[in-house]
Design a protein around this motif. Sequence first.
Motif, PDB file in Angstrom:
ATOM      1  N   GLY A  50      -5.573 -14.703 -29.512  1.00 25.18           N
ATOM      2  CA  GLY A  50      -7.022 -14.836 -29.602  1.00 25.18           C
ATOM      3  C   GLY A  50      -7.671 -14.788 -28.227  1.00 25.18           C
ATOM      4  N   VAL A  51      -8.844 -14.160 -28.153  1.00 25.24           N
ATOM      5  CA  VAL A  51      -9.626 -14.084 -26.910  1.00 25.24           C
ATOM      6  C   VAL A  51     -11.039 -14.557 -27.217  1.00 25.24           C
ATOM      7  N   VAL A  52     -11.612 -15.364 -26.311  1.00 27.74           N
ATOM      8  CA  VAL A  52     -12.997 -15.830 -26.442  1.00 27.74           C
ATOM      9  C   VAL A  52     -13.771 -15.385 -25.213  1.00 27.74           C
ATOM     10  N   THR A  53     -14.925 -14.749 -25.422  1.00 27.41           N
ATOM     11  CA  THR A  53     -15.759 -14.316 -24.310  1.00 27.41           C
ATOM     12  C   THR A  53     -17.224 -14.369 -24.738  1.00 27.41           C
ATOM     13  N   GLY A  54     -18.114 -13.993 -23.832  1.00 25.90           N
ATOM     14  CA  GLY A  54     -19.540 -13.999 -24.126  1.00 25.90           C
ATOM     15  C   GLY A  54     -20.157 -12.631 -23.921  1.00 25.90           C
ATOM     16  N   ARG A  57     -24.634 -11.837 -19.613  1.00 32.73           N
ATOM     17  CA  ARG A  57     -24.321 -12.349 -18.264  1.00 32.73           C
ATOM     18  C   ARG A  57     -23.770 -13.766 -18.254  1.00 32.73           C
ATOM     19  N   ALA A  58     -23.549 -14.358 -19.443  1.00 28.77           N
ATOM     20  CA  ALA A  58     -23.026 -15.723 -19.489  1.00 28.77           C
ATOM     21  C   ALA A  58     -21.864 -15.808 -20.471  1.00 28.77           C
ATOM     22  N   PHE A  59     -20.978 -16.760 -20.200  1.00 26.75           N
ATOM     23  CA  PHE A  59     -19.953 -17.107 -21.184  1.00 26.75           C
ATOM     24  C   PHE A  59     -20.583 -18.006 -22.235  1.00 26.75           C
ATOM     25  N   CYS A  60     -21.041 -19.181 -21.818  1.00 22.07           N
ATOM     26  CA  CYS A  60     -21.733 -20.073 -22.740  1.00 22.07           C
ATOM     27  C   CYS A  60     -22.402 -21.181 -21.942  1.00 22.07           C
ATOM     28  N   ALA A  61     -23.700 -21.358 -22.168  1.00 26.92           N
ATOM     29  CA  ALA A  61     -24.457 -22.379 -21.457  1.00 26.92           C
ATOM     30  C   ALA A  61     -24.427 -23.717 -22.167  1.00 26.92           C
ATOM     31  N   ALA A 116      -9.394 -17.493 -22.620  1.00 28.61           N
ATOM     32  CA  ALA A 116     -10.830 -17.458 -22.350  1.00 28.61           C
ATOM     33  C   ALA A 116     -11.105 -16.395 -21.295  1.00 28.61           C
ATOM     34  N   ALA A 117     -12.039 -15.495 -21.588  1.00 24.78           N
ATOM     35  CA  ALA A 117     -12.525 -14.523 -20.612  1.00 24.78           C
ATOM     36  C   ALA A 117     -13.919 -14.976 -20.200  1.00 24.78           C
ATOM     37  N   ILE A 118     -13.983 -15.724 -19.099  1.00 18.61           N
ATOM     38  CA  ILE A 118     -15.223 -16.381 -18.686  1.00 18.61           C
ATOM     39  C   ILE A 118     -16.028 -15.386 -17.858  1.00 18.61           C
ATOM     40  N   ASN A 119     -16.957 -14.725 -18.508  1.00 18.12           N
ATOM     41  CA  ASN A 119     -17.674 -13.605 -17.895  1.00 18.12           C
ATOM     42  C   ASN A 119     -18.920 -14.019 -17.128  1.00 18.12           C
ATOM     43  N   GLY A 120     -19.226 -15.309 -17.114  1.00 19.67           N
ATOM     44  CA  GLY A 120     -20.413 -15.781 -16.417  1.00 19.67           C
ATOM     45  C   GLY A 120     -20.477 -17.288 -16.517  1.00 19.67           C
ATOM     46  N   ARG A 136      -7.255 -19.306 -18.716  1.00 18.71           N
ATOM     47  CA  ARG A 136      -8.646 -18.986 -18.438  1.00 18.71           C
ATOM     48  C   ARG A 136      -8.729 -17.931 -17.325  1.00 18.71           C
ATOM     49  N   TYR A 137      -9.221 -16.761 -17.686  1.00 17.09           N
ATOM     50  CA  TYR A 137      -9.558 -15.728 -16.714  1.00 17.09           C
ATOM     51  C   TYR A 137     -11.053 -15.838 -16.441  1.00 17.09           C
ATOM     52  N   ALA A 138     -11.436 -15.923 -15.173  1.00 12.81           N
ATOM     53  CA  ALA A 138     -12.847 -16.053 -14.822  1.00 12.81           C
ATOM     54  C   ALA A 138     -13.310 -14.852 -14.014  1.00 12.81           C
ATOM     55  N   SER A 139     -14.470 -14.353 -14.331  1.00 14.76           N
ATOM     56  CA  SER A 139     -15.135 -13.355 -13.494  1.00 14.76           C
ATOM     57  C   SER A 139     -15.452 -13.972 -12.138  1.00 14.76           C
ATOM     58  N   ASP A 140     -15.469 -13.147 -11.114  1.00 12.95           N
ATOM     59  CA  ASP A 140     -15.787 -13.667  -9.777  1.00 12.95           C
ATOM     60  C   ASP A 140     -17.242 -14.101  -9.646  1.00 12.95           C
TER      61      ASP A 140
END
Length: 272
Positions: A50-54, A57-61, A116-120, A136-140
Motif C-alpha cells: 500500500g502507498v499513501v500520498t496527496g 502541493r501537500a500530503f495532508c494538513a 508514505a509518499a510525503i509530497n508536501g 516514509r519517503y519525503a519530498s525535499d
Amino acid sequence: MSDLLFEVHEHIGIITLNRPDSLNSFSQEMITQWIEALEQIKNNDSIYVGVVTGNGRAFCAGGDTKALRNGEGFMAKTAGEDDDFVDLPLNVKNGLWKHIQRIPLLMENIDKPMIAAINGPAIGAGLDMALMCDIRYASDRAKLGEGYVNAGIVPGDGGGYYLPRLVGVDKALELLWTGKILNADEAKAIGLVTHVIPDDQLMNEVLAFAKRLTNGPQEVIKMTKRIVYESRTMSLKQSLDLVSSFMAIAVHHPDHQEAVKAMNEKRKPQYN
C-alpha cells in the motif's frame, strides 16, 4: 470529485488524498473512504503493498481548520446521536473512536508493507497518518510537524503513540509541546522519515521500491512485518517463540522452495 482516490496498479494499492484546495485536510468523506481503501488493501489478496500520498502541493494538513473555526470538526455527530442525551465530552471521544481513530487500528492489522509518499506539508493528524506507515519517503520540499498544541488540543490520531517510538521521548515531546515544523532534511536527521527524495522523483522512487517488494515472497514479507511489530511489546522468549512458529510455516512454503532452487541455479527467484 471524490475526496480520496484509490487505485490498484501491478499489485500496489495507491491511496491519494484528494482535497488539494484544502491542502488535503480531512473531511468526513475522506475518512470514510480512507477506511474503505485500507480494508481493501488488508483483505484483497491481489494487493501486496500500500502507498499513501496527496494530490497537489501537500500530503495532508490534518483536520479541517475551517470546520474547527465553525465549531465543527471533532463535534461531528454519529448516526443516532442526540445532543440532548450525549454529553459533549463523550461526543468528542466517541467521534474520534468511531471515525478517524479507526485508521490507526486498521493500519496495525495490515501485515502488508505500507509506504508514505510525503509530497508536501504533513501537519498534525496528517503527519500522524504518515507515521503509521512502515516507511516514509519525503519530498525535499516537505514540511513536517505536530501542530495540535497550536489549536489547543492533544494529538488525537496516534501521534503520542507513534512519534516517541520513532524519534525518542525527548524529541517527541519537544515537537508536540512546541508545534515546531521541520524541513525534510531535519526530519530525516531525527529518524522521522526514512528517505528524502527530490520532489520530481518522489513517486517514481516510491513506486520502484513498492514494485521491488511485490516481486518478493509475500508471505515471508508479511510475517517479517508482524515479527518486527509484535516484538516491540514481547519478551525475547516470546519473540523467539513467534519466530519459530513463522519459520515452521516459511520452510514448508513454495516460496522457500523456489528461493533455494533459484540460488542453486544462480538466477532470480520467480514467486507466484
